[in-house]
Design an enzyme around this catalytic site. Sequence first.
Site, PDB file in Angstrom:
ATOM      1  CE  LYS A 120      -4.487  -1.446   1.704  1.00  0.00           C
ATOM      2  NZ  LYS A 120      -5.598  -1.199   2.613  1.00  0.00           N
ATOM      3  CE  LYS A 202      -6.715 -10.102  -3.188  1.00  0.00           C
ATOM      4  NZ  LYS A 202      -6.559  -9.504  -1.909  1.00  0.00           N
ATOM      5  CE  LYS A 205     -12.560  -4.108  -1.919  1.00  0.00           C
ATOM      6  NZ  LYS A 205     -13.659  -4.526  -1.079  1.00  0.00           N
TER       7      LYS A 205
END
Length: 336
Positions: A120, A202, A205
Amino acid sequence: MENNTEAPRKKRVLSMSQSTGMFTLGNYLGALKNHVALQDEYECFYALADLHAITVRQDPAEFRKNTRNVYAMLMAVGLDPEKCVLFIQSMVPEHAQLAWILNCYTQFGELSRMTQFKDKSARHADNINAGLFTYPCLMAADILLYNADYVPVGHDQKQHVELARDIAERFNNLYSPTFTVPEVMFGKAGARVMSLQDPTKKMSKSDENMSGTILLTDTPEEIMKKFKRAKTDSGSEIRRGEDKPGINNLIDIYSGVTGKSYEEIEREFEGKGYGDFKTAVGEAVVAELRPVQEKYAQLQKDKAYLENCWHEAAPKAEAVARRTLQKVMRKVGYLA
Ligand code: TRP
């Protein structure tokens, strides 16, 4: 003993979902479906992790809307407020309070090793805030407040649950047994759902290319289109193989939705081509999501009912959380 009529305490489960953005098919097969299945056997606490959400900048109106939608979707997939405590993290202040305390029992080095932090902070290089760094302490607080025995999560959260175990053991050893040391629990489906466009990544979203991601709110037409365009590998057989990430992913999805084993699937599609299989997977997903989407639409119309659900859940969660926090505070030496 014969006259002991008291049922043994059910084991406790806690899990939380991110409250930003709609759930993907990966969230559904990797976690949510399992959360639903656990409700009958365990005492379950489920929540939306909206305190965690602001480690990434949120637009207030969007954020509010999203939390409502995602809460409705949790109910639509089958989390039942009669069977579990389905709450919103920010409505139970003990999470933030315990998180502060646990911050002081967690080492800088431990947090630096967290892969989600590394990912992140690379993705949001302009906002590497302290909350993003100490995120796992808040997550440990989420789990330890409820003395959860099991934490059902996707594989990407394993490292965080292990850190929560380390923190719990450390605290218990320093003072006296206080926290249940939680265990991570993976769903039966197990396999990670990958992007339909890049099956080595993966399904996410937050992908720039949403054609690789199925959202639980996608229309049947969108779902069919995305499956028909799914990237497959060279070859033409519906058979799992080491160098076939595309077909492996589709087989995993089909297996996760239908409950069929790999062998059954390979037999079912013997002699058929990728095109047929993609259509079948798409149709299976559409059929699985149809009742979910109907329930979601219905819940969306009843805002008062939804609000009532989360307002009733918060004090139930807080009653448990408060007792743990008080115990912790006493042990640490606070006067309260
Ligand atoms: N970090 C989890 C995720 O990204 C969400 C989460 C927050 C969580 N607190 C939790 C999961 C406690 C399990 C238990 O998906």
